[in-house]
Motif scaffolding. Sequence first.
Motif, short mmCIF file in Angstrom:
data_model
loop_
_atom_site.label_atom_id
_atom_site.label_comp_id
_atom_site.label_asym_id
_atom_site.label_seq_id
_atom_site.Cartn_x
_atom_site.Cartn_y
_atom_site.Cartn_z
N ALA A 672 0.84 -1.20 0.00
CA ALA A 672 0.00 0.00 0.00
C ALA A 672 0.87 1.25 0.00
CB ALA A 672 -0.93 0.00 1.20
N ALA A 673 1.96 1.22 0.76
CA ALA A 673 2.85 2.38 0.81
C ALA A 673 3.49 2.67 -0.54
CB ALA A 673 3.95 2.16 1.86
N GLU A 674 3.66 1.61 -1.37
CA GLU A 674 4.24 1.78 -2.71
C GLU A 674 3.16 1.98 -3.76
OE1 GLU A 674 6.61 -1.67 -3.30
OE2 GLU A 674 7.98 -1.21 -1.67
N LEU A 675 1.90 2.21 -3.31
CA LEU A 675 0.75 2.48 -4.20
C LEU A 675 0.35 1.25 -5.01
CD1 LEU A 675 1.61 6.03 -5.56
CD2 LEU A 675 0.44 5.39 -3.46
N GLN A 676 0.79 0.06 -4.60
CA GLN A 676 0.38 -1.16 -5.29
C GLN A 676 -0.89 -1.69 -4.63
OE1 GLN A 676 3.59 -4.00 -5.88
NE2 GLN A 676 5.11 -2.36 -5.84
N PHE A 677 -1.98 -0.94 -4.85
CA PHE A 677 -3.22 -1.22 -4.13
C PHE A 677 -3.84 -2.56 -4.54
CE2 PHE A 677 -3.20 3.55 -3.96
CZ PHE A 677 -2.83 3.61 -2.63
N GLU A 678 -3.70 -2.93 -5.81
CA GLU A 678 -4.23 -4.22 -6.24
C GLU A 678 -3.51 -5.34 -5.51
OE1 GLU A 678 -6.58 -5.16 -8.29
OE2 GLU A 678 -7.19 -3.37 -9.36
N LEU A 679 -2.18 -5.23 -5.40
CA LEU A 679 -1.40 -6.24 -4.69
C LEU A 679 -1.77 -6.27 -3.22
CD1 LEU A 679 0.85 -8.33 -4.53
CD2 LEU A 679 2.50 -6.46 -4.34
N ALA A 680 -1.93 -5.08 -2.61
CA ALA A 680 -2.32 -5.02 -1.20
C ALA A 680 -3.66 -5.70 -0.98
CB ALA A 680 -2.39 -3.56 -0.74
N ALA A 681 -4.59 -5.51 -1.91
CA ALA A 681 -5.91 -6.15 -1.78
C ALA A 681 -5.81 -7.66 -1.90
CB ALA A 681 -6.85 -5.59 -2.85
N ARG A 682 -4.94 -8.13 -2.80
CA ARG A 682 -4.74 -9.58 -2.94
C ARG A 682 -4.17 -10.17 -1.65
NH1 ARG A 682 -0.75 -10.41 -7.46
NH2 ARG A 682 -0.84 -12.54 -6.71
N ILE A 683 -3.17 -9.50 -1.08
CA ILE A 683 -2.57 -10.00 0.17
C ILE A 683 -3.60 -9.98 1.29
CG2 ILE A 683 -0.76 -9.61 1.88
CD1 ILE A 683 0.95 -8.37 -0.34
N ARG A 684 -4.43 -8.92 1.32
CA ARG A 684 -5.51 -8.84 2.32
C ARG A 684 -6.43 -10.04 2.22
NH1 ARG A 684 -9.60 -4.99 0.28
NH2 ARG A 684 -9.98 -6.87 -0.92
N ASP A 685 -6.80 -10.42 0.99
CA ASP A 685 -7.68 -11.58 0.80
C ASP A 685 -7.00 -12.87 1.26
OD1 ASP A 685 -9.56 -9.87 -0.22
OD2 ASP A 685 -9.07 -10.29 -2.33
N GLU A 686 -5.69 -12.96 0.99
CA GLU A 686 -4.93 -14.14 1.43
C GLU A 686 -4.91 -14.22 2.96
OE1 GLU A 686 -3.09 -17.52 1.17
OE2 GLU A 686 -3.45 -16.39 -0.66
N ILE A 687 -4.74 -13.07 3.61
CA ILE A 687 -4.73 -13.04 5.07
C ILE A 687 -6.06 -13.51 5.62
CG2 ILE A 687 -4.63 -11.48 7.06
CD1 ILE A 687 -2.58 -9.81 5.49
N LYS A 688 -7.16 -13.08 4.99
CA LYS A 688 -8.49 -13.51 5.44
C LYS A 688 -8.62 -15.03 5.40
CE LYS A 688 -11.15 -9.36 4.26
NZ LYS A 688 -12.22 -8.79 3.38
N GLU A 689 -8.14 -15.64 4.31
CA GLU A 689 -8.22 -17.10 4.19
C GLU A 689 -7.40 -17.78 5.28
OE1 GLU A 689 -7.30 -18.62 0.35
OE2 GLU A 689 -8.57 -17.20 -0.72
N LEU A 690 -6.21 -17.27 5.52
CA LEU A 690 -5.35 -17.90 6.52
C LEU A 690 -5.92 -17.73 7.94
CD1 LEU A 690 -1.86 -16.82 5.12
CD2 LEU A 690 -2.91 -19.08 5.00
N LYS A 691 -6.54 -16.57 8.20
CA LYS A 691 -7.15 -16.37 9.51
C LYS A 691 -8.35 -17.28 9.70
CE LYS A 691 -7.41 -11.78 9.51
NZ LYS A 691 -7.53 -10.38 9.97
#
Length: 702
Positions: A672-691
């Motif tokens: 997110a800090a590097e403005l890669q918002f699509e990537l940040a959203a993908r990682i967020r979805d991955e975190i949800k699955e792992l949680k």
Amino acid sequence: MRPVSDLQRRVAPFQVVTDMVPAGDQPGAINEMERRIRGGATDTVLLGATGTGKTATVAWLAERLQRPTLVMLPNKTLAAQFANELREMLPQNAVEYFVSYYDYYQPEAYVPQTDTYIEKDSSINDEVDRLRHSATNSLLTRRDTIVVASVSCIYGLGTPQEYVDRMLKLQVGGSVERDMLLRKLVGMQYQRNDLAFSRGTFRVRGDTIEIIPVYEELAVRIEMFGDEIERLMTLHPLTGEVISEDDELYVFPASHYVAGPERMERAVAGIEAELAERLGELERQGKLLEAQRLRMRTTYDIEMMRQVGSCSGIENYSRHIDGRAAGSPPNTLLDYFPEDFLLVIDESHVTVPQIGAMYEGDVSRKRVLVEHGFRLPSAIDNRPLTWDEFGERIGQTVYLSATPGPYELTRTSGEVVEQVIRPTGLVDPQVIIKQTKGQIDDLVHEIRLRAERDERVLVTTLTKKMAEDLTDYLLELGIRARYLHSEVDTLRRVELLRELRLGEYDVLVGINLLREGLDLPEVSLVSILDADKEGFLRSGTSLIQTIGRAARNVSGEVHMYADKVTPSMQRAIDETNRRRDKQIAYNTERGIDPTPLRKRIADILDQLMREDADTEKLLGGAGRQQSRGKAPVPGLASRARVARDDGRPGSEARGDLVALIAELTDQMHAAAAELQFELAARIRDEIKELKHELRGMQAAGV
């Protein structure tokens, strides 16, 4: 040129999935546009006022017409916003995003006056690159595709036919020699990496081959028995979870500039012939330094193409790779569309001039490089389309704008389809002209009134310095204010707009950044300083766009500080009053009480904060602290899953999951800090699955 291939495009209908229904004058606009397009009209202009739901209109129009669609916008930000809104309304269809994949781009250039060569320097955003490949993949395999693109889509791209010809078709029961399959993948520009499995790579484990296509987030597994393909699977690259079993799969090349051995040999022969001819010209002109420079650079590139099938800056040789004649137009994204595609140009008053200007800006720079021996003349043919070439490649076109430009209006003989009634009943703001004498004192008074009502104010100035000085003055008076202009960091701009909506400050001072695409329902006053200074920032079009920033609030007003009414001001005021009268009459006739627009204040930063809170609740502070500064550990989730099944202690598996969630959370914030918002959203979805997995383990007492 359109792609001619044996690929069968998936035929699925566009289907809007939403609780919304067309309202205001949306139904009439949709019906009229459909009638004109089905009647064969080449050009249609939709004069859509700010906040009338033009994006939703496009979605409903696509559902009516059932044709592949290209939506062009003037910049990446507006394109991303448009694409996200379409994806929400068309969740079952392919809504793709195609913009320049450079986060940073310094083009190759030469300044003869100072003998300064500027080498090409760029930073490619891998996620945007994936989305570009995903767009071409969808266009070639399915009809229900809408591509939302910036004007970069008219820049040169690889030949669609060669892209399809180099595609790898996999079928259960099919026969292919394993080593031949691996060579094909390398020829398609995929890289073998048995350790770091990432997009655009493949790995081999005995008779099992796994690939992550360059346009996908999921991996493909090929299980072979001898030379026969025994199983095909789509799986999650991190967890190894099998998503589906497949009978047939297509894998497209990892580069749009891929070429087969025969085509590459022909290209190299053409490059060598052009090099010999150009060297002769330079030597006859006595330009020995330029000739030596060109010989060294080009022979190195040729050797790289022969050895690895590519080279840095291979796009400069695209004319030879494509087999095109000198001066001929390049292939672009437009060539990946079928013949009957519909073109929608949003913010057409800005986008149309951009399309027309791209060619000259690019070619003038390359002419200098060619003249001084940095590139072959054929490099000029790696370029955007000219305006005439663009016109030859498009069919029926819809222009969207609150202020259509002269070109669009000429194409339709001045006829437009209007969409100025908002579903919420909101009307255009009242425009009030005020004297410049004492304008700052008056502005301060108006700001204080809005601040007491918890409303926001936008102030537009003509210069950066004036924006900064005015902000400092307001701060000295105790007014919470910020400024926004082109020198403000991009991520900070996003934060500033979010903070304004949240009420962390009351006044945002800017220049022309406060026009197209700024969606701030909390703003009830737009103050335009020096409104009578004719010019680009105070043209009729700019003023109408600026006035629209106050159109999302029930009590919206626009104050123009001016000593005279210029023609541009009069045009903007007349058009605003015309729309306002029509909107008020519509509301009165139907007894509509304007509804304040309550748009959810939620962007990726907001989502990250919520994800953080949930992570802290699940893991506690310790989990986050343990992971700080550690490198990512590949396959942790897979090992955690295996741990539950192979008898390893559950605490070890749970510890692996905790460590991975914490690590991915850090990576999400970095993206997110590097403005890669699509990537940040993908990682967020991955975190949800792992949680979810971790909660399941906790519930089971593991």
